[in-house]
Design a protein around this motif. Structure first.
Motif, short mmCIF file in Angstrom:
data_model
loop_
_atom_site.label_atom_id
_atom_site.label_comp_id
_atom_site.label_asym_id
_atom_site.label_seq_id
_atom_site.Cartn_x
_atom_site.Cartn_y
_atom_site.Cartn_z
N VAL A 7 0.85 -1.20 0.00
CA VAL A 7 0.00 0.00 0.00
C VAL A 7 0.89 1.26 0.00
O VAL A 7 0.66 2.20 -0.76
N ARG A 8 1.90 1.24 0.83
CA ARG A 8 2.80 2.39 0.96
C ARG A 8 3.63 2.58 -0.32
O ARG A 8 3.79 3.68 -0.83
N ARG A 9 4.15 1.46 -0.82
CA ARG A 9 5.01 1.51 -2.01
C ARG A 9 4.25 2.11 -3.19
O ARG A 9 4.76 2.99 -3.89
N VAL A 10 3.02 1.66 -3.39
CA VAL A 10 2.23 2.17 -4.52
C VAL A 10 1.92 3.65 -4.32
O VAL A 10 2.06 4.46 -5.25
N ARG A 11 1.54 4.03 -3.11
CA ARG A 11 1.22 5.45 -2.84
C ARG A 11 2.46 6.32 -3.08
O ARG A 11 2.38 7.40 -3.68
N GLU A 12 3.61 5.83 -2.64
CA GLU A 12 4.82 6.65 -2.79
C GLU A 12 5.29 6.73 -4.24
O GLU A 12 5.94 7.69 -4.64
N SER A 13 4.90 5.73 -5.04
CA SER A 13 5.26 5.76 -6.46
C SER A 13 4.38 6.77 -7.22
O SER A 13 4.69 7.15 -8.34
N ASN A 14 3.24 7.12 -6.61
CA ASN A 14 2.28 8.02 -7.24
C ASN A 14 1.63 7.46 -8.50
O ASN A 14 1.01 8.19 -9.26
N VAL A 15 1.80 6.15 -8.75
CA VAL A 15 1.12 5.52 -9.89
C VAL A 15 0.09 4.54 -9.31
O VAL A 15 0.41 3.40 -9.00
N LEU A 16 -1.12 5.02 -9.15
CA LEU A 16 -2.14 4.24 -8.43
C LEU A 16 -3.00 3.35 -9.33
O LEU A 16 -3.65 2.44 -8.85
N HIS A 17 -3.00 3.63 -10.63
CA HIS A 17 -3.89 2.91 -11.56
C HIS A 17 -5.31 2.85 -10.99
O HIS A 17 -5.92 1.78 -10.93
N GLU A 18 -5.81 4.01 -10.62
CA GLU A 18 -7.14 4.07 -9.99
C GLU A 18 -8.24 3.72 -10.98
O GLU A 18 -8.24 4.19 -12.10
N LYS A 19 -9.16 2.84 -10.57
CA LYS A 19 -10.34 2.60 -11.40
C LYS A 19 -11.57 2.33 -10.54
O LYS A 19 -11.44 2.11 -9.33
N SER A 20 -12.72 2.33 -11.17
CA SER A 20 -13.96 2.10 -10.43
C SER A 20 -14.44 0.68 -10.66
O SER A 20 -14.50 0.21 -11.80
N LYS A 21 -14.78 -0.02 -9.55
CA LYS A 21 -15.31 -1.39 -9.68
C LYS A 21 -16.80 -1.36 -9.96
O LYS A 21 -17.45 -2.38 -10.11
N GLY A 22 -17.38 -0.15 -9.91
CA GLY A 22 -18.83 0.01 -10.07
C GLY A 22 -19.30 1.08 -9.11
O GLY A 22 -18.50 1.90 -8.66
N LYS A 23 -20.57 1.05 -8.81
CA LYS A 23 -21.13 2.06 -7.90
C LYS A 23 -21.64 1.40 -6.63
O LYS A 23 -22.11 0.25 -6.67
N THR A 24 -21.57 2.11 -5.52
CA THR A 24 -22.23 1.63 -4.31
C THR A 24 -23.74 1.83 -4.50
O THR A 24 -24.15 2.50 -5.45
N ARG A 25 -24.53 1.30 -3.58
CA ARG A 25 -25.99 1.45 -3.69
C ARG A 25 -26.41 2.91 -3.71
O ARG A 25 -27.44 3.27 -4.23
N GLU A 26 -25.57 3.74 -3.08
CA GLU A 26 -25.90 5.17 -2.99
C GLU A 26 -25.35 5.95 -4.18
O GLU A 26 -25.50 7.17 -4.25
N GLY A 27 -24.65 5.24 -5.08
CA GLY A 27 -24.18 5.89 -6.30
C GLY A 27 -22.76 6.44 -6.25
O GLY A 27 -22.31 7.10 -7.17
N ALA A 28 -22.03 6.15 -5.15
CA ALA A 28 -20.62 6.59 -5.09
C ALA A 28 -19.76 5.60 -5.87
O ALA A 28 -20.13 4.43 -6.03
N ASP A 29 -18.60 6.06 -6.37
CA ASP A 29 -17.68 5.16 -7.06
C ASP A 29 -17.08 4.18 -6.06
O ASP A 29 -16.60 4.59 -5.01
N ASP A 30 -17.09 2.89 -6.40
CA ASP A 30 -16.43 1.88 -5.56
C ASP A 30 -15.03 1.71 -6.14
O ASP A 30 -14.83 1.02 -7.13
N LYS A 31 -14.06 2.39 -5.53
CA LYS A 31 -12.74 2.50 -6.17
C LYS A 31 -11.80 1.35 -5.84
O LYS A 31 -11.91 0.72 -4.80
N MET A 32 -10.86 1.15 -6.77
CA MET A 32 -9.81 0.15 -6.57
C MET A 32 -8.53 0.71 -7.19
O MET A 32 -8.59 1.40 -8.21
N THR A 33 -7.40 0.41 -6.56
CA THR A 33 -6.10 0.89 -7.08
C THR A 33 -5.12 -0.29 -7.10
O THR A 33 -5.41 -1.36 -6.56
N SER A 34 -3.93 -0.05 -7.63
CA SER A 34 -2.88 -1.08 -7.57
C SER A 34 -2.52 -1.38 -6.12
O SER A 34 -2.11 -2.51 -5.81
N GLY A 35 -2.67 -0.41 -5.26
CA GLY A 35 -2.41 -0.63 -3.82
C GLY A 35 -3.33 -1.71 -3.27
O GLY A 35 -2.89 -2.61 -2.56
N ASP A 36 -4.62 -1.63 -3.62
CA ASP A 36 -5.59 -2.64 -3.17
C ASP A 36 -5.21 -4.03 -3.70
O ASP A 36 -5.18 -5.01 -2.97
#
Ligand SMILES: Nc1ncnc2c1ncn2[C@@H]1O[C@H](COP(=O)(O)O)[C@@H](OP(=O)(O)O)[C@H]1O
Ligand SMILES: [Mg+2]
Length: 359
Positions: free
Chosen positions: A81-110
């Motif tokens: 988690v730390r290594r990815v955050r410190e690299s600043n390359v997170l490859h952030e994407k959305s796995k979909g939406k929560t029931r309330e419509g927020a982005d359910d996010k995922m990164t390389s850290g996850d």
């Protein structure tokens, strides 16, 4: 002609032999699979220096060993988690939406943390059920060995092994709690968590903060490296709530405890449980209660539930029901977490969310 007048056809004999071989193979395949998987993992059958801590065909597991591996998994995941955050390359994407419509996010850290944590636990305990927030790619199998050392602080608190049937255990892994805040570079909220439930009851929990390298662990009826604070404000509590999945939580809190109540918006369920405890980490805010009103997943809350329970606290739905950590991934009834308070009295104070429309 065979004796007694029975004639044996060569085809019949061949079929009979093949059937016999099939039965023998079936009987021994479980045993052989167990042996081969041990070798595949680098362990020695019958207990070597490293490798699985439970037999592949079930048997028992030692919760003290599970705690040692869970702490190690949370720390190793946290390094990713730390290594990815410190690299600043997170490859952030959305796995979909929560029931309330927020982005359910995922990164390389996850993803990378999940891989480390899952395979460490799976290699050490091949026969237990592990539920994890992120998808595990079977073709990407990584063998991560545990050196079978139990850290001194655990041995000091828990003097003897705690054996339970492997089939009664469910492990819940959250490889990166507060992903939303992680993407916003709000590092203090981020944790990695492991929980072990026995027959659905949360029994041991680990919450690790990768950026301040703080780890809290506890085992119900075992021991812990963290404790409750000495006092809490039950009348006008400081209430820690979600900053990114809040729903109507502020209205519920103010309606229940009055306008003098302080609301602390924060990321991560792990962080919010730690806010109720005596945690030396400087970046950790303190609160008296944790309330959540929207849907939430069991890997987000199981470790905190186990730690609170071990320290004499409670985590229940808003209507006071205990949460079972088997079966489905999520819970519907919101969350109330408290320690050194009359939890049931707090439940009675809360409005019925179904009736008030505050869900
Ligand atoms: N309504 C909801 N639906 C799905 N997940 C939710 C949720 N509310 C909270 N969570 C998850 O619970 C964790 C704590 O949430 P919060 O920070 O809002 O209190 C976060 O986990 P992850 O970061 O592991 O996904 C978040 O995604
Ligand atoms: Mg989470």
């Amino acid at each position: 002609m065979a004796p007694m007048g029975i004639r044996l056809s060569p085809l019949g004999v061949a079929v009979f032999c093949l059937l016999g071989l099939g039965v023998l193979y079936h009987l021994y395949s479980g045993f052989l699979a167990g042996r081969f998987s041990l070798f595949g993992l680098g362990g020695e059958p019958g207990g070597g220096a490293a490798g699985p801590a439970a037999s592949a065909d079930g048997g028992t597991v030692d919760l003290r060993e599970m705690l040692a591996v869970s702490v190690l998994a949370a720390v190793r995941g946290g390094e990713e988690v730390r290594r990815v955050r410190e690299s600043n390359v997170l490859h952030e994407k959305s796995k979909g939406k929560t029931r309330e419509g927020a982005d359910d996010k995922m990164t390389s850290g996850d993803v990378l943390s999940n891989r480390k944590m899952f395979y460490l636990l799976k290699t050490a305990f091949p026969s237990v059920q592990i539920n994890t927030e992120e998808h595990v790619d079977a073709s990407d199998q990584e063998v991560i060995l545990w050196d079978r050392k139990i850290p001194e602080d655990i041995l000091k608190e828990i003097a003897t092994p705690q054996e339970v049937p492997a089939e009664s255990v469910t492990v819940w892994i959250d490889p990166l709690d507060a992903t939303q805040e992680y993407t916003e570079d709000l590092r203090k909220y981020v944790t990695t968590m492991v929980c072990v439930a026995v027959n659905g009851k949360p029994v041991l929990g680990v919450i690790h903060k990768p950026f301040s390298e703080y780890t809290a662990w506890a085992m119900v009826d075992g021991g812990s490296n963290v404790k409750a604070r000495t006092s809490y404000n039950e009348k006008t509590p400081r209430i820690v709530v979600s900053r990114s999945h809040s729903g109507m939580v502020k209205q519920v809190a103010l309606q229940t405890f009055g306008n003098q109540t302080t609301i602390i918006p924060a990321g991560g369920a792990g962080y919010k449980v730690l806010a109720l405890l005596d945690v030396p980490d400087k970046s950790q805010e303190k609160a008296d209660l944790y309330i959540h009103v929207t849907y939430i997943k069991k890997w987000d809350i199981c470790a905190g539930n186990a730690i609170l329970k071990a320290l004499g606290g409670h985590m229940t739905t808003l209507s006071g029901e205990e949460i079972s950590y088997t079966g489905s991934d999520g819970i519907e009834g919101g969350l109330l977490a408290s320690i050194r308070m009359n939890h049931q009295a707090l439940v009675r104070k809360l409005p019925d969310l179904e009736k008030t429309g505050h869900k």
